[in-house]
Design an enzyme around this catalytic site. Structure first.
Site, PDB file in Angstrom:
ATOM      1  N   TYR A   1      -4.219   3.649   7.914  1.00 24.64           N
ATOM      2  CA  TYR A   1      -5.540   3.029   7.940  1.00 24.64           C
ATOM      3  C   TYR A   1      -6.342   3.421   9.165  1.00 24.64           C
ATOM      4  O   TYR A   1      -6.243   4.541   9.638  1.00 24.64           O
ATOM      5  CB  TYR A   1      -5.414   1.507   7.805  1.00 24.64           C
ATOM      6  CG  TYR A   1      -4.798   1.198   6.485  1.00 24.64           C
ATOM      7  CD1 TYR A   1      -5.506   1.437   5.319  1.00 24.64           C
ATOM      8  CD2 TYR A   1      -3.500   0.775   6.394  1.00 24.64           C
ATOM      9  CE1 TYR A   1      -4.929   1.222   4.091  1.00 24.64           C
ATOM     10  CE2 TYR A   1      -2.919   0.555   5.176  1.00 24.64           C
ATOM     11  CZ  TYR A   1      -3.645   0.781   4.028  1.00 24.64           C
ATOM     12  OH  TYR A   1      -3.075   0.586   2.833  1.00 24.64           O
TER      13      TYR A   1
ATOM     14  N   LYS B   1       0.546   3.350  -3.011  1.00 24.04           N
ATOM     15  CA  LYS B   1      -0.638   4.174  -3.277  1.00 24.04           C
ATOM     16  C   LYS B   1      -0.309   5.665  -3.272  1.00 24.04           C
ATOM     17  O   LYS B   1      -0.931   6.451  -3.986  1.00 24.04           O
ATOM     18  CB  LYS B   1      -1.721   3.880  -2.227  1.00 24.04           C
ATOM     19  CG  LYS B   1      -2.298   2.467  -2.329  1.00 24.04           C
ATOM     20  CD  LYS B   1      -3.175   2.126  -1.135  1.00 24.04           C
ATOM     21  CE  LYS B   1      -3.759   0.720  -1.273  1.00 24.04           C
ATOM     22  NZ  LYS B   1      -4.444   0.263  -0.054  1.00 24.04           N
TER      23      LYS B   1
ATOM     24  N   SER C   1       0.797  -1.242   0.000  1.00 25.03           N
ATOM     25  CA  SER C   1       0.000   0.000   0.000  1.00 25.03           C
ATOM     26  C   SER C   1       0.823   1.283   0.000  1.00 25.03           C
ATOM     27  O   SER C   1       0.267   2.359  -0.250  1.00 25.03           O
ATOM     28  CB  SER C   1      -0.944   0.014   1.196  1.00 25.03           C
ATOM     29  OG  SER C   1      -1.999  -0.874   0.968  1.00 25.03           O
TER      30      SER C   1
ATOM     31  N   VAL D   1       1.159  -3.883   3.798  1.00 28.71           N
ATOM     32  CA  VAL D   1       1.065  -5.167   4.500  1.00 28.71           C
ATOM     33  C   VAL D   1       2.323  -6.033   4.380  1.00 28.71           C
ATOM     34  O   VAL D   1       2.419  -7.074   5.022  1.00 28.71           O
ATOM     35  CB  VAL D   1      -0.154  -6.020   4.072  1.00 28.71           C
ATOM     36  CG1 VAL D   1      -1.441  -5.472   4.635  1.00 28.71           C
ATOM     37  CG2 VAL D   1      -0.226  -6.179   2.569  1.00 28.71           C
TER      38      VAL D   1
ATOM     39  N   TYR E   1      -2.485  -3.060 -10.854  1.00 30.74           N
ATOM     40  CA  TYR E   1      -2.452  -2.719  -9.426  1.00 30.74           C
ATOM     41  C   TYR E   1      -1.593  -3.713  -8.631  1.00 30.74           C
ATOM     42  O   TYR E   1      -0.846  -3.321  -7.739  1.00 30.74           O
ATOM     43  CB  TYR E   1      -3.902  -2.690  -8.896  1.00 30.74           C
ATOM     44  CG  TYR E   1      -4.016  -2.562  -7.399  1.00 30.74           C
ATOM     45  CD1 TYR E   1      -3.898  -1.319  -6.772  1.00 30.74           C
ATOM     46  CD2 TYR E   1      -4.251  -3.677  -6.591  1.00 30.74           C
ATOM     47  CE1 TYR E   1      -4.011  -1.200  -5.390  1.00 30.74           C
ATOM     48  CE2 TYR E   1      -4.359  -3.567  -5.211  1.00 30.74           C
ATOM     49  CZ  TYR E   1      -4.231  -2.329  -4.627  1.00 30.74           C
ATOM     50  OH  TYR E   1      -4.329  -2.219  -3.249  1.00 30.74           O
TER      51      TYR E   1
HETATM   52  O1  DON Z   1      -4.389  -4.634  -2.205  1.00 33.19           O
HETATM   53  C1  DON Z   1      -3.931  -5.202  -1.225  1.00 33.19           C
HETATM   54  O2  DON Z   1      -4.657  -5.753  -0.407  1.00 33.19           O
HETATM   55  C2  DON Z   1      -2.442  -5.203  -1.031  1.00 33.19           C
HETATM   56  N1  DON Z   1      -1.749  -5.316  -2.285  1.00 33.19           N
HETATM   57  C3  DON Z   1      -1.982  -3.972  -0.330  1.00 33.19           C
HETATM   58  C4  DON Z   1      -2.710  -3.711   0.963  1.00 33.19           C
HETATM   59  C5  DON Z   1      -1.891  -3.024   1.979  1.00 33.19           C
HETATM   60  O3  DON Z   1      -0.689  -2.951   1.920  1.00 33.19           O
HETATM   61  C6  DON Z   1      -2.626  -2.485   3.116  1.00 33.19           C
HETATM   62  N2  DON Z   1      -1.710  -2.247   4.186  1.00 33.19           N
HETATM   63  N3  DON Z   1      -1.581  -2.030   5.235  1.00 33.19           N
END
Ligand code: DON
Length: 308
Positions: free
Chosen positions: A244, A67, A64, A262, A192
């Site tokens: 978040y 993003k 994330s 994550v 993505y």
């Molecule tokens: O889209 C997803 O679920 C993952 N590629 C990224 C999510 C993420 O890193 C949220 N983090 N804390």
């Protein structure tokens, strides 16, 4: 403020044990192989000086954190009006992959670009005639930001997520139905997941954090890589939504613009001071690096980084 590698190493040692209380991400199969006790940090000051501790050259995927980078590119590509007609500016209080607000909101656009739904809408707006062209533009932008020519993505992680991204597909198809997503949803998920699998080390990440901290100007070359306004918008989202549904607690305890992923990465950006790159794959309940958060708290208190 005095900082050196030994002081950082002491803080890493102090923060590391809490890793045992977290767990590795479980829904992207290829990420389950990380070493839970890893913790590394790099700090890039605006004079171009770097400090580091732990295995700071080990690579990890951005997840994330990407993003924020995509948002910067897309805002510069399309302008604020276009981007914010598709994605909102408000925190959600829900988990990052939640679908609930897409249906309960009167205008069914995602609440902000840092949750998965909003990030998908943003990635859909990358300019390019084909998916490949969009990817090449994003990759070129990342390479300009790090100043390294060789940043690329981890194919195993991207494929692993692509094959299991059922929730993100649901978000994508929901938004396609409501006219938020224009392109093909499968192509979008492909792009993505590659974006989320962009791979670099703490030093590269600290460098990108430093560009944001320096109002979009590369602290090493002096080139303006991101417009001042776009850098300001990105940092604001990092404060309000970057961690978040624990962004509020993080603002109180640490108080700097930051974005987590994550994989266990965190990018921090202390305005007019420094960029921070952290990697610690053991996660807390909300999906943030548990030892990374502790480390940021220790560093933030020591160096009085809070912007509040
Ligand atoms: O889209 C997803 O679920 C993952 N590629 C990224 C999510 C993420 O890193 C949220 N983090 N804390």
């Amino acid at each position: 403020m005095y900082i050196d590698n030994q002081l950082l190493a002491n803080m890493v040692d102090e923060a590391r044990p809490i890793s045992s209380e977290g767990r590795l991400v479980d829904y992207i199969p290829a990420l389950k192989k990380e070493n839970k006790d890893n913790l590394a940090v790099s700090v890039c000051f605006l004079n171009g000086e770097f400090f580091y501790a732990g295995d700071y050259l080990e690579k990890f995927t951005l997840q994330s954190i990407s993003k924020v980078i995509t948002l910067a590119l897309v805002l510069m590509d399309n302008g604020e009006e276009e981007v914010f007609s598709k994605v909102g500016m408000e925190p959600t209080g829900d988990p990052f992959n939640s679908i609930v607000k897409l249906e309960t909101n009167r205008v069914s656009k995602p609440l902000n670009p840092m949750i998965n739904a909003g990030a998908l809408a943003v990635t859909d707006m990358i300019k390019g005639a084909t998916n490949e062209e969009k990817w090449e533009r994003l990759l070129a932008f990342v390479n300009v930001l790090t100043g390294e020519e060789e940043v690329t993505y981890n194919k195993e992680v991207a494929d692993s997520e692509f094959n299991t991204a059922f929730l993100n597909r649901s978000l994508g198809y929901f938004m396609k139905q409501h006219g938020i997503i224009k392109g093909d949803v499968e192509h979008l998920i492909y792009l993505y997941t590659k974006q989320c699998a962009l791979e670099m080390n703490c030093q590269d990440l600290a460098k990108i954090g430093a560009v944001f901290a320096n109002d979009g100007m590369d602290p090493v070359t002096g080139r303006q890589l991101i417009t001042r306004d776009v850098a300001r918008i990105c940092k604001t989202f990092m404060v309000t939504c970057g961690m978040y549904n624990s962004s509020g607690e993080f603002a109180i305890k640490v108080g700097i613009p930051a974005k987590s992923g994550v994989s266990g990465g965190i990018m921090g950006s202390v305005p007019r001071k420094c960029g921070i790159g952290i990697f610690g794959p053991s996660l807390d309940e909300t999906g943030n690096s548990i030892a990374g958060l502790r480390l940021l708290e220790l560093m933030g208190n020591e160096y009085k980084w809070s912007i509040f």
